[in-house]
Each structure stands twice: as structure tokens, then as C-alpha cells.
Design a protein around this motif. Structure first.
Motif, PDB file in Angstrom:
ATOM      1  N   GLU A 337     -42.288 -16.187  40.071  1.00 34.21           N
ATOM      2  CA  GLU A 337     -42.122 -15.168  39.028  1.00 34.21           C
ATOM      3  C   GLU A 337     -41.243 -15.695  37.904  1.00 34.21           C
ATOM      4  N   ASN A 338     -41.600 -15.309  36.682  1.00 34.58           N
ATOM      5  CA  ASN A 338     -40.792 -15.649  35.511  1.00 34.58           C
ATOM      6  C   ASN A 338     -40.773 -14.459  34.565  1.00 34.58           C
ATOM      7  N   GLY A 339     -39.573 -14.016  34.205  1.00 34.87           N
ATOM      8  CA  GLY A 339     -39.446 -12.868  33.317  1.00 34.87           C
ATOM      9  C   GLY A 339     -38.438 -13.108  32.212  1.00 34.87           C
ATOM     10  N   GLU A 340     -38.760 -12.641  31.012  1.00 32.88           N
ATOM     11  CA  GLU A 340     -37.859 -12.779  29.863  1.00 32.88           C
ATOM     12  C   GLU A 340     -37.884 -11.495  29.048  1.00 32.88           C
ATOM     13  N   THR A 341     -36.704 -10.993  28.732  1.00 34.31           N
ATOM     14  CA  THR A 341     -36.569  -9.787  27.915  1.00 34.31           C
ATOM     15  C   THR A 341     -35.693 -10.097  26.707  1.00 34.31           C
ATOM     16  N   SER A 342     -36.128  -9.631  25.542  1.00 33.11           N
ATOM     17  CA  SER A 342     -35.321  -9.740  24.326  1.00 33.11           C
ATOM     18  C   SER A 342     -35.339  -8.396  23.620  1.00 33.11           C
ATOM     19  N   GLY A 343     -34.238  -8.062  22.967  1.00 34.63           N
ATOM     20  CA  GLY A 343     -34.184  -6.780  22.267  1.00 34.63           C
ATOM     21  C   GLY A 343     -32.761  -6.403  21.933  1.00 34.63           C
ATOM     22  N   TYR A 344     -32.568  -5.119  21.586  1.00 37.89           N
ATOM     23  CA  TYR A 344     -31.242  -4.661  21.184  1.00 37.89           C
ATOM     24  C   TYR A 344     -31.152  -3.150  21.307  1.00 37.89           C
ATOM     25  N   LEU A 345     -29.915  -2.662  21.370  1.00 35.34           N
ATOM     26  CA  LEU A 345     -29.581  -1.248  21.231  1.00 35.34           C
ATOM     27  C   LEU A 345     -28.784  -1.071  19.939  1.00 35.34           C
ATOM     28  N   GLU A 346     -29.070  -0.018  19.173  1.00 37.32           N
ATOM     29  CA  GLU A 346     -28.306   0.269  17.959  1.00 37.32           C
ATOM     30  C   GLU A 346     -27.149   1.197  18.324  1.00 37.32           C
ATOM     31  N   MET A 347     -25.941   0.653  18.349  1.00 34.02           N
ATOM     32  CA  MET A 347     -24.766   1.426  18.738  1.00 34.02           C
ATOM     33  C   MET A 347     -23.675   1.257  17.692  1.00 34.02           C
ATOM     34  N   PHE A 348     -23.217   2.399  17.129  1.00 33.96           N
ATOM     35  CA  PHE A 348     -22.132   2.415  16.149  1.00 33.96           C
ATOM     36  C   PHE A 348     -22.435   1.497  14.968  1.00 33.96           C
ATOM     37  N   GLY A 349     -23.691   1.521  14.527  1.00 36.63           N
ATOM     38  CA  GLY A 349     -24.102   0.747  13.372  1.00 36.63           C
ATOM     39  C   GLY A 349     -24.333  -0.718  13.647  1.00 36.63           C
ATOM     40  N   GLN A 350     -24.236  -1.137  14.918  1.00 36.50           N
ATOM     41  CA  GLN A 350     -24.424  -2.536  15.270  1.00 36.50           C
ATOM     42  C   GLN A 350     -25.598  -2.664  16.245  1.00 36.50           C
ATOM     43  N   GLN A 351     -26.252  -3.829  16.192  1.00 39.96           N
ATOM     44  CA  GLN A 351     -27.308  -4.128  17.144  1.00 39.96           C
ATOM     45  C   GLN A 351     -26.719  -4.927  18.298  1.00 39.96           C
ATOM     46  N   VAL A 352     -26.706  -4.304  19.485  1.00 41.46           N
ATOM     47  CA  VAL A 352     -26.170  -4.947  20.690  1.00 41.46           C
ATOM     48  C   VAL A 352     -27.329  -5.613  21.433  1.00 41.46           C
ATOM     49  N   PRO A 353     -27.315  -6.932  21.590  1.00 38.72           N
ATOM     50  CA  PRO A 353     -28.442  -7.627  22.230  1.00 38.72           C
ATOM     51  C   PRO A 353     -28.619  -7.209  23.693  1.00 38.72           C
ATOM     52  N   THR A 354     -29.867  -7.176  24.137  1.00 40.64           N
ATOM     53  CA  THR A 354     -30.192  -6.890  25.540  1.00 40.64           C
ATOM     54  C   THR A 354     -31.114  -7.987  26.053  1.00 40.64           C
ATOM     55  N   ASN A 355     -30.672  -9.223  25.918  1.00 35.94           N
ATOM     56  CA  ASN A 355     -31.522 -10.366  26.270  1.00 35.94           C
ATOM     57  C   ASN A 355     -31.163 -10.910  27.651  1.00 35.94           C
TER      58      ASN A 355
END
Length: 622
Positions: A337-355
Motif C-alpha cells: 500500500e502507498n498513500g499520499e495526502t496533500s491539502g490545508y485547513l484555513e484557520m485564523f486567516g492562515q492555511q495550515v498544511p495537512t500533508n
């Protein structure tokens, strides 16, 4: 959105497919067989020690709806919940990710999914499915991880398609579908498309899928089968827990899009009448993205973007041996198995990475045996899994099938199963926990079945115990093992021929789900059931009436900014369908959804379909 990646295994096998070889049988034509992938040959339904539900092509054609979700809603013991782009299936009260979902034998559960490893069944069209097989209870001794509560297998082809068939349909509120199927020289091809306008719950969908199957006979003593399925989809809906069309403060829709490819290749060799060998390759590649506006006022569910890329390859080696009254399958499999996630949450005007990015392998060996003792059959199975960076897992099962008379049989099944933590639970950089333990389950099923030419009635009682369930801990702000759930209940299923031209079906399931103190399990009604009546009025005209009842259940929501709970009222829904065979190459299906126009909810603010009409034209082009 990234294009789907093809790894070395898929390149090596070119196309792919699940495969199984239908065994010859002398049993009555009314007795159906099921395909146990991981076992060697299909097994007669009335010889299984577990509870089994089947839907054939005619059953599926009579379902009012467009996707696999609509089909599974007709299976006894399964409850469907749909909240925006999130849909859940509860098999006898178990979590969605506790059930293995297969398409032509290839497991398609996605461990990057935030629900812990489910599959979006709205991305599998109803008209692509030729058959559904549901095995209930712990099945890890054959299937390995994830089969805590059962296995659901969708089969795209169950017979050779003759000629070319075109179907075009329209259901209420602008739901349009088109299907093309053809067969040529041992190959089957199916193309299917769905395009909906915005529905009452605020959702819409576009889906395009293709499936191909081929069978090759290289020598008199061998057979090869291959399948491949590809789908491309775009869904739009209110976010899960947002309160839907009725309560959401922000009307911006959440968008989900993706591509999925599942494939396998199986080659079987008959060495002699007592020994068969099979080699099977499987591959799944899925790439999806989710763009969410969040739930106002966005403290508990901020705007987010997530893209998941998951691939898994599996090699399986099976050996079937028969000696006197003992038959056994000895197998080994390797999974990567191989899995990769990239993205972000917008919190307090900032993009918090969720990679994050994770991979893992698993090597397993198992033996599954059937011993005939006088009239009874004893089933024994044991499996050892050696997952990477985790302790070994040993699972087992013990079952018995005892025909007391030609019509009456008793069956029983008990066993242990496990589920490795999903890649999401391990790797998510916000709440993931690399120390999570596998979730486990034990089950006991006892049943009795009476089957004759006119009547088939079965009663099963079950007791499941789930341990080390993964849950979110607000104090540590991470996922932890802590929950324990017990489920006890009973299931009654009846099918009877009232006359030579009418068949009545009925079912009822009671599932008492007991969680720990202070824990809330939503979407699990204690009672559910259904009834159906099939009428063959003339040689050219048939009708089907289906009624489903779902008892009250709890539900949660985040609309308004606070976590709230509510009780969804019980409801029943009646659907009607009919088929008119105009001539040998042309027929028409008619549909009425929610014929009594009942208002009901899958989740808080997410209503079910309203009353509507539909029609589908089927033409045998050549």
C-alpha cells in the motif's frame, strides 16, 4: 487534480481483472453460488456456515435509483445514511469501514478516507452491477484486515453478454443515465454514465465508468480471466454535518472529484482432479480531491482542501487440495500500500498544511478447510498476517452446516477478525497517532433455514463484540484506542412463491448496539425491515413493489457552530417499478420513487428523495 498514477504491477499485467472459475455442480438450479475471493471456487449458498444475501440481475434492475447505494438499501441488515458527500453503510450496526467492499473481487476501501477506510458507493452505477453478494460476520481468516463485520462483493459481469444493448433512463429531478453493454468472443464491455441536476438535498453528480472482462483458455487444463474498471466522477453537495439544505448558513457547496481504477488477473491450472493452483494479481489506484467551504461560523469545521492519492497492489497464490472427505485451500498473499495526502485547513486567516505520506506491506498465509462428516460439513480456517511495523495478527473461524432434512438445515459460525489502523488514522498531521493498535472483533452467528421449491425462510441470531475501536480524544486532540461496542440481534428473511406468477419477499432485522458510557453512535436504528412483491402479469409485463422501514436513530450536526444531537424519526418508503417487453429486442422500465410521498431524513437537514417518476428504455441493438 493530479492524473492517476500507474505503478509497475499494472503496467506488467496490462489490463486486469478479478476472476473466479465457476465450479460445476449437480445441485438444483434454484440454489445459487457465491464467489469467495481468497477461497478457490464458488460455494453453494445453502452450504455456507455464515448468513448470506444475494441480489441477481433482475433484482438490481427493479431497484429505483442510479447507484450502488440504492441497491444496498434493499439488502436485509444494511442501513444507508447520506450526509452531503459522505455516505455510510451500517451492516448489522457495524461501522462502514468494518466492511470490505470489493468490485469483481478487488478490495476498493480507501484507507486515506477520513471515515477510516470506506468506499464512496455513489461512484458505482447501478446499471454497471450484474450481481451483489453479501457475506455477514467476521471474515478475516480469508480476507485479512478490514473484514470485521462482513464482505460485500459487486460483480459487473456474471454471464456472457450477447449482442449490443443500449439503455437510456430518466428519473425524477433531472437524473439522467445511459448504459451500453456488448459481448464479443469471450469479452464483455460496459459503459455507463450518470448526470443529475441538483436534488432536493442540494447534491448533484456526474459519473462516467467503463468495465471490461475477458476470459482466455490457454490450455485444456487452465483458464485465465481478467477484468478492469475505471470511473471518473464529480459530486457537489452541502458539507457533512452542515445541516444540509434546511439549516446550513453558508449555501456554498462542497465539491468532490476523483478517478478510480480497479483491476486483476487470475490464472488457474487444474493439475489433476485433486489439486488445482491459481495465481492472482490485483491492483487499485484512486485519486480524489475534496474542496470544502467549511461550516459557519467555521470554528469546528473550517474551510479545507484535501487531495488523496492511494495505490495498492496484491499478489495471491492459492492451492486447492481434495482428499476423500476433506477439501482445503492453502494460500499466501502479499500486499503493498502507498498513500499520499496533500491539502490545508484555513484557520485564523492562515492555511495550515495537512500533508502526509505513508506506505506499508503485509505478508500473509492461510488455510481454509471443509470437512464432511456424515451429513454435516465442518469449516475451519486460520490466517497469519505479518504487517510491516506492527505485531503479527492471527485470526480464525469455525463453522458448521448441518442439513437435518432435504429442506431444513442448521448453520453456525464463530471467529475473530481485525482491522489495521487506516493510513489516515496513522498519518494525519492534525490528529493522527502512530501508536494506534488494530481494532478487533469476535462474532457468533447461529441460524436455521427452510428451503423448498416454493418457500425459503431463514432466521439468524448474532452476537458481535468490537474492541480497541479508534476514536477522537478531545483532551489529547488525537485519535486513540478506547471504545468497545457490543451488538446483539436477530434477522429474519422470507421468500415465497405465492402463485406461479407472483413472489413475496420480506425481512426484519433487530440490532441492539451497546456502546460505552457517554459514547454516541449515530445512524444505527434498532429495527429495520422490508417487503417486496414481484408480479408477472403477462409474458410481456411485470411489476415490482418494494417497501422499506427504518426505525428511529440518533444523528449529530455542527450547523450554527455548536455540536448538536437529534433523533431522526422512523420512516417507511415505497417504490414501484415495472417492465414492459415491447418486442424481442426492445423493453421499457417504469419507476415511481417514494410513491407515498413520505418526508424522511438520512441526516439532520438532509432529506431523502421526494416522490417522482422515471423511465428507462432498453434496446438490443444487435
Amino acid at each position: 487534480m493530479k492524473k492517476m498514477k500507474f505503478n509497475a504491477l499494472f503496467v506488467a499485467i496490462g489490463f486486469a481483472t478479478t476472476s473466479y472459475v465457476w465450479a460445476e455442480s449437480n445441485v438444483s438450479s434454484k440454489i445459487e453460488t457465491i464467489s469467495v475471493y481468497g477461497q478457490f471456487n464458488p460455494i453453494d449458498k445453502n452450504s455456507m456456515p455464515s448468513s448470506v444475501s444475494l441480489m441477481n440481475k433482475a433484482d438490481i434492475a427493479s431497484v429505483v435509483g442510479n447507484t450502488a447505494l440504492d441497491v444496498l438499501a434493499q439488502v436485509p441488515g444494511i442501513t444507508i445514511n447520506k450526509s452531503g458527500n459522505i455516505q455510510e453503510i451500517f451492516l448489522r450496526g457495524a461501522e462502514s469501514n468494518f466492511v470490505i467492499i470489493q468490485i469483481d473481487g478487488v478490495q476498493v476501501n480507501n484507507p486515506l478516507d477520513s471515515r477510516g477506510g470506506s468506499f464512496d458507493l455513489s461512484t458505482l452505477g447501478k446499471d454497471t452491477i450484474a450481481r451483489v453478494e453479501v457475506i455477514k460476520g467476521a471474515q478475516s481468516s480469508i480476507y485479512g484486515s478490514d473484514a470485521l463485520a462482513g464482505v460485500i462483493n459487486f460483480i459487473t459481469f456474471d454471464e456472457q453478454q450477447e449482442g449490443g444493448k443500449v439503455s437510456v433512463g430518466y428519473l425524477n429531478d433531472g437524473q439522467k443515465s445511459a448504459t451500453f453493454k456488448t459481448g464479443f468472443g469471450g469479452w464483455n464491455l460496459a459503459l455507463n454514465g450518470i448526470d443529475t441536476d441538483e436534488q432536493a438535498a442540494g447534491d448533484s453528480q456526474r459519473l462516467a465508468e467503463a468495465a471490461l472482462q475477458g476470459k482466455l483458455t490457454l490450455t485444456d487444463s487452465s483458464a485465465t480471466q481478467l477484468n478492469i474498471r475505471f470511473s471518473d466522477y464529480q459530486n457537489s453537495a452541502f458539507p457533512d454535518q452542515s445541516g444540509g439544505a434546511e439549516f446550513a448558513e453558508d449555501t456554498t457547496k462542497e465539491r468532490k472529484e476523483g478517478q478510480t481504477l480497479s483491476a486483476s488477473l487470475r490464472h488457474q491450472i487444474n493439475i489433476n482432479e485433486d489439486y488445482q493452483m491459481s495465481l492472482q494479481l490485483e491492483h487499485l489506484a484512486t485519486d480524489d480531491s475534496l474542496t470544502s467551504p467549511g461550516i459557519a461560523p467555521y470554528f469546528m469545521a473550517p474551510p479545507a482542501f484535501t487531495e488523496n492519492d492511494y495505490t495498492v497492489s496484491k499478489f495471491r497464490w492459492l492451492n486447492a487440495v481434495s482428499v476423500d472427505n476433506v477439501s482445503a485451500t492453502v494460500g499466501m498473499d502479499y500486499k503493498d500500500e502507498n498513500g499520499e495526502t496533500s491539502g490545508y485547513l484555513e484557520m485564523f486567516g492562515q492555511q495550515v498544511p495537512t500533508n502526509y505520506r505513508l506506505s506499508r506491506t503485509n505478508v500473509a498465509g492461510f488455510i481454509d478447510a471443509k470437512v464432511d462428516i456424515a451429513e454435516a460439513s465442518l469449516f475451519l480456517g486460520v490466517r497469519l498476517d505479518k504487517p510491516e511495523d506492527s505485531d503479527n495478527e492471527t485470526t480464525w473461524k469455525l463453522g458448521v452446516n448441518y442439513p437435518m432434512t432435504n429442506n431444513l438445515r442448521l448453520f453456525a459460525n464463530t471467529g475473530e477478525s481485525f482491522k489495521l489502523p487506516s493510513l489516515y488514522a496513522l498519518g494525519n498531521n492534525m490528529i493522527g497517532n502512530t501508536e494506534l493498535l488494530p481494532e478487533t472483533a469476535t462474532n457468533v452467528d447461529l441460524g436455521v433455514e427452510w428451503a423448498s421449491e416454493q418457500v425459503d425462510i431463514s432466521l439468524a441470531v448474532f452476537d458481535y463484540h468490537y474492541k480497541n475501536l479508534i476514536d477522537f480524544d478531545s483532551e489529547t486532540f488525537s485519535l486513540v484506542n478506547r471504545a468497545s461496542v457490543k451488538t446483539q440481534g436477530a434477522e429474519l428473511i422470507l421468500s415465497t412463491d405465492l402463485t406461479s406468477s407472483s413472489t413475496l419477499g420480506a425481512n426484519a432485522t433487530y440490532a441492539d448496539v451497546q456502546a460505552g458510557e457517554g459514547e454516541l453512535l449515530s445512524g444505527r436504528p434498532q429495527w429495520q425491515g422490508g417487503a417486496s412483491l414481484h408480479l408477472q402479469w403477462t409474458d410481456d409485463f411485470s411489476a415490482y413493489i418494494s417497501a422499506n422501514y427504518i426505525g428511529e436513530s440518533s444523528a449529530t450536526s455542527l450547523h450554527g457552530g455548536d455540536f448538536s444531537t437529534a433523533i431522526l424519526s422512523s420512516y417507511y418508503k415505497v417504490d414501484l417499478s415495472a417492465n414492459w417487453q415491447v418486442n424481442e429486442g426492445f423493453d421499457i422500465d417504469f419507476f415511481v420513487t417514494n410513491a407515498l410521498d413520505k418526508k424522511y431524513y438520512y441526516a439532520i437537514g438532509f432529506a431523502g428523495p421526494e416522490q417522482g417518476l422515471g423511465v428507462k428504455v432498453n434496446w438490443l441493438a444487435w
